[in-house]
Motif scaffolding. Structure first.
Motif, PDB file in Angstrom:
ATOM      1  N   GLY A  32       0.818  -1.202   0.000  1.00  0.00           N
ATOM      2  CA  GLY A  32       0.000   0.000   0.000  1.00  0.00           C
ATOM      3  C   GLY A  32       0.851   1.250   0.000  1.00  0.00           C
ATOM      4  O   GLY A  32       2.069   1.188  -0.158  1.00  0.00           O
ATOM      5  N   SER A  33       0.170   2.386   0.180  1.00  0.00           N
ATOM      6  CA  SER A  33       0.825   3.698   0.186  1.00  0.00           C
ATOM      7  C   SER A  33       0.458   4.446   1.454  1.00  0.00           C
ATOM      8  O   SER A  33      -0.690   4.375   1.919  1.00  0.00           O
ATOM      9  N   MET A  34       1.417   5.185   1.962  1.00  0.00           N
ATOM     10  CA  MET A  34       1.166   6.005   3.146  1.00  0.00           C
ATOM     11  C   MET A  34       0.249   7.170   2.768  1.00  0.00           C
ATOM     12  O   MET A  34       0.420   7.792   1.720  1.00  0.00           O
ATOM     13  N   THR A  35      -0.712   7.467   3.624  1.00  0.00           N
ATOM     14  CA  THR A  35      -1.594   8.618   3.414  1.00  0.00           C
ATOM     15  C   THR A  35      -1.131   9.815   4.218  1.00  0.00           C
ATOM     16  O   THR A  35      -1.597  10.926   4.000  1.00  0.00           O
ATOM     17  N   GLN A  36      -0.230   9.579   5.171  1.00  0.00           N
ATOM     18  CA  GLN A  36       0.369  10.645   5.958  1.00  0.00           C
ATOM     19  C   GLN A  36       1.747  10.194   6.426  1.00  0.00           C
ATOM     20  O   GLN A  36       2.079   9.019   6.333  1.00  0.00           O
ATOM     21  N   ASN A  37       2.533  11.119   6.903  1.00  0.00           N
ATOM     22  CA  ASN A  37       3.883  10.810   7.365  1.00  0.00           C
ATOM     23  C   ASN A  37       3.847   9.944   8.619  1.00  0.00           C
ATOM     24  O   ASN A  37       2.921  10.051   9.429  1.00  0.00           O
ATOM     25  N   ALA A  38       4.888   9.117   8.772  1.00  0.00           N
ATOM     26  CA  ALA A  38       5.065   8.326   9.995  1.00  0.00           C
ATOM     27  C   ALA A  38       6.552   8.283  10.308  1.00  0.00           C
ATOM     28  O   ALA A  38       7.368   7.949   9.443  1.00  0.00           O
ATOM     29  N   ALA A  39       6.901   8.626  11.529  1.00  0.00           N
ATOM     30  CA  ALA A  39       8.287   8.563  11.983  1.00  0.00           C
ATOM     31  C   ALA A  39       8.647   7.112  12.292  1.00  0.00           C
ATOM     32  O   ALA A  39       7.761   6.284  12.539  1.00  0.00           O
ATOM     33  N   PRO A  40       9.932   6.778  12.304  1.00  0.00           N
ATOM     34  CA  PRO A  40      10.332   5.434  12.715  1.00  0.00           C
ATOM     35  C   PRO A  40       9.731   5.115  14.090  1.00  0.00           C
ATOM     36  O   PRO A  40       9.760   5.945  14.991  1.00  0.00           O
ATOM     37  N   GLY A  41       9.151   3.926  14.213  1.00  0.00           N
ATOM     38  CA  GLY A  41       8.545   3.505  15.471  1.00  0.00           C
ATOM     39  C   GLY A  41       7.067   3.807  15.588  1.00  0.00           C
ATOM     40  O   GLY A  41       6.435   3.406  16.565  1.00  0.00           O
ATOM     41  N   GLU A  42       6.489   4.493  14.610  1.00  0.00           N
ATOM     42  CA  GLU A  42       5.046   4.783  14.653  1.00  0.00           C
ATOM     43  C   GLU A  42       4.246   3.625  14.075  1.00  0.00           C
ATOM     44  O   GLU A  42       4.687   2.917  13.173  1.00  0.00           O
ATOM     45  N   HIS A  43       3.035   3.477  14.585  1.00  0.00           N
ATOM     46  CA  HIS A  43       2.085   2.477  14.119  1.00  0.00           C
ATOM     47  C   HIS A  43       1.721   2.767  12.665  1.00  0.00           C
ATOM     48  O   HIS A  43       1.429   3.895  12.307  1.00  0.00           O
ATOM     49  N   VAL A  44       1.746   1.746  11.817  1.00  0.00           N
ATOM     50  CA  VAL A  44       1.328   1.862  10.421  1.00  0.00           C
ATOM     51  C   VAL A  44       0.125   0.956  10.245  1.00  0.00           C
ATOM     52  O   VAL A  44       0.219  -0.264  10.395  1.00  0.00           O
ATOM     53  N   HIS A  45      -1.021   1.583   9.977  1.00  0.00           N
ATOM     54  CA  HIS A  45      -2.269   0.812   9.882  1.00  0.00           C
ATOM     55  C   HIS A  45      -3.279   1.620   9.073  1.00  0.00           C
ATOM     56  O   HIS A  45      -2.918   2.538   8.346  1.00  0.00           O
ATOM     57  N   LEU A  46      -4.538   1.338   9.229  1.00  0.00           N
ATOM     58  CA  LEU A  46      -5.602   1.961   8.436  1.00  0.00           C
ATOM     59  C   LEU A  46      -5.655   3.481   8.546  1.00  0.00           C
ATOM     60  O   LEU A  46      -6.114   4.143   7.624  1.00  0.00           O
ATOM     61  N   HIS A  47      -5.199   4.036   9.644  1.00  0.00           N
ATOM     62  CA  HIS A  47      -5.264   5.488   9.829  1.00  0.00           C
ATOM     63  C   HIS A  47      -4.220   6.244   8.996  1.00  0.00           C
ATOM     64  O   HIS A  47      -4.351   7.451   8.805  1.00  0.00           O
ATOM     65  N   ASN A  48      -3.189   5.537   8.506  1.00  0.00           N
ATOM     66  CA  ASN A  48      -2.153   6.229   7.725  1.00  0.00           C
ATOM     67  C   ASN A  48      -1.647   5.422   6.522  1.00  0.00           C
ATOM     68  O   ASN A  48      -0.664   5.796   5.907  1.00  0.00           O
ATOM     69  N   LEU A  49      -2.345   4.350   6.190  1.00  0.00           N
ATOM     70  CA  LEU A  49      -1.958   3.480   5.080  1.00  0.00           C
ATOM     71  C   LEU A  49      -3.194   3.103   4.290  1.00  0.00           C
ATOM     72  O   LEU A  49      -4.226   2.759   4.870  1.00  0.00           O
ATOM     73  N   GLN A  50      -3.086   3.199   2.968  1.00  0.00           N
ATOM     74  CA  GLN A  50      -4.194   2.743   2.135  1.00  0.00           C
ATOM     75  C   GLN A  50      -3.700   1.626   1.229  1.00  0.00           C
ATOM     76  O   GLN A  50      -2.553   1.630   0.788  1.00  0.00           O
ATOM     77  N   SER A  51      -4.565   0.672   0.971  1.00  0.00           N
ATOM     78  CA  SER A  51      -4.229  -0.403   0.058  1.00  0.00           C
ATOM     79  C   SER A  51      -4.160   0.147  -1.357  1.00  0.00           C
ATOM     80  O   SER A  51      -4.969   0.981  -1.752  1.00  0.00           O
ATOM     81  N   ASP A  52      -3.220  -0.326  -2.123  1.00  0.00           N
ATOM     82  CA  ASP A  52      -3.139   0.042  -3.537  1.00  0.00           C
ATOM     83  C   ASP A  52      -3.927  -0.947  -4.393  1.00  0.00           C
ATOM     84  O   ASP A  52      -3.923  -0.849  -5.603  1.00  0.00           O
ATOM     85  N   TYR A  53      -4.596  -1.868  -3.764  1.00  0.00           N
ATOM     86  CA  TYR A  53      -5.270  -2.931  -4.506  1.00  0.00           C
ATOM     87  C   TYR A  53      -6.781  -2.824  -4.446  1.00  0.00           C
ATOM     88  O   TYR A  53      -7.459  -3.125  -5.404  1.00  0.00           O
ATOM     89  N   LEU A  54      -7.336  -2.385  -3.343  1.00  0.00           N
ATOM     90  CA  LEU A  54      -8.788  -2.363  -3.181  1.00  0.00           C
ATOM     91  C   LEU A  54      -9.499  -1.454  -4.176  1.00  0.00           C
ATOM     92  O   LEU A  54     -10.597  -1.755  -4.591  1.00  0.00           O
ATOM     93  N   HIS A  55      -8.876  -0.343  -4.572  1.00  0.00           N
ATOM     94  CA  HIS A  55      -9.555   0.592  -5.449  1.00  0.00           C
ATOM     95  C   HIS A  55      -9.691   0.082  -6.882  1.00  0.00           C
ATOM     96  O   HIS A  55     -10.359   0.683  -7.693  1.00  0.00           O
TER      97      HIS A  55
END
Length: 111
Positions: free
Chosen positions: A66-89
Motif C-alpha cells: 500500500g501507500s502512506m496517506t500521511q507521514n510516519a516517523a520510525p517507530g510509529e504504528h502503520v495501519h488503516l489510519h495512515n496506510l491505504q491499500s493500492d489494490y482495493l480501489h
C-alpha cells in the motif's frame, strides 16, 4: 524468535511486525538497530522501520502492500489510519457480491 519485540520479514521491508503488544516510549531492537516505539502497536501490527512520507510505498514480506496517506516517523504504528491499500480501489463488488474489475483512473493505476 524468543523475546523479539518486532520482526523484519524481508531485508527490503520498511515496516516491522510486532511480535507482542508494544507500548509507546518502549525501546526495542529492530533488526539490530535500537528503535523507539512512538505509539502503541498491537500484536501482529506494523510499525515504521524508517521515516515514511505520505505517498511512500510500504513493503512487507518484500512486496508492496500500500501507500502512506500521511507521514510516519520510525517507530510509529502503520495501519488503516495512515496506510491505504493500492489494490482495493481496482476492484468492487457487483450486486451479486462478485468482484469485478474497475478501469484504472490515473496513469499510475495502469502500471
Amino acid at each position: 524468535m524468543s523475546g523479539q519485540a518486532a520482526l523484519l520479514l524481508h531485508p527490503d521491508d520498511n515496516v516491522l511486525v510486532a511480535c507482542r503488544a508494544l507500548s509507546a516510549g518502549e525501546m526495542i531492537d529492530a533488526a539490530g538497530v535500537p528503535l523507539l516505539v512512538r505509539s502503541s502497536v498491537g500484536l501482529g501490527h506494523k510499525l515504521a522501520r524508517v521515516a515514511l512520507r505520505a505517498g511512500d510505498k510500504v513493503r512487507r514480506y518484500g512486496s508492496l502492500i500500500g501507500s502512506m496517506t500521511q507521514n510516519a516517523a520510525p517507530g510509529e504504528h502503520v495501519h488503516l489510519h495512515n496506510l491505504q491499500s493500492d489494490y482495493l480501489h481496482t476492484y468492487t463488488l457487483d450486486t451479486g457480491n462478485a468482484f469485478v474489475a474497475v478501469a484504472p483512473t490515473t496513469q499510475e493505476d495502469q502500471t
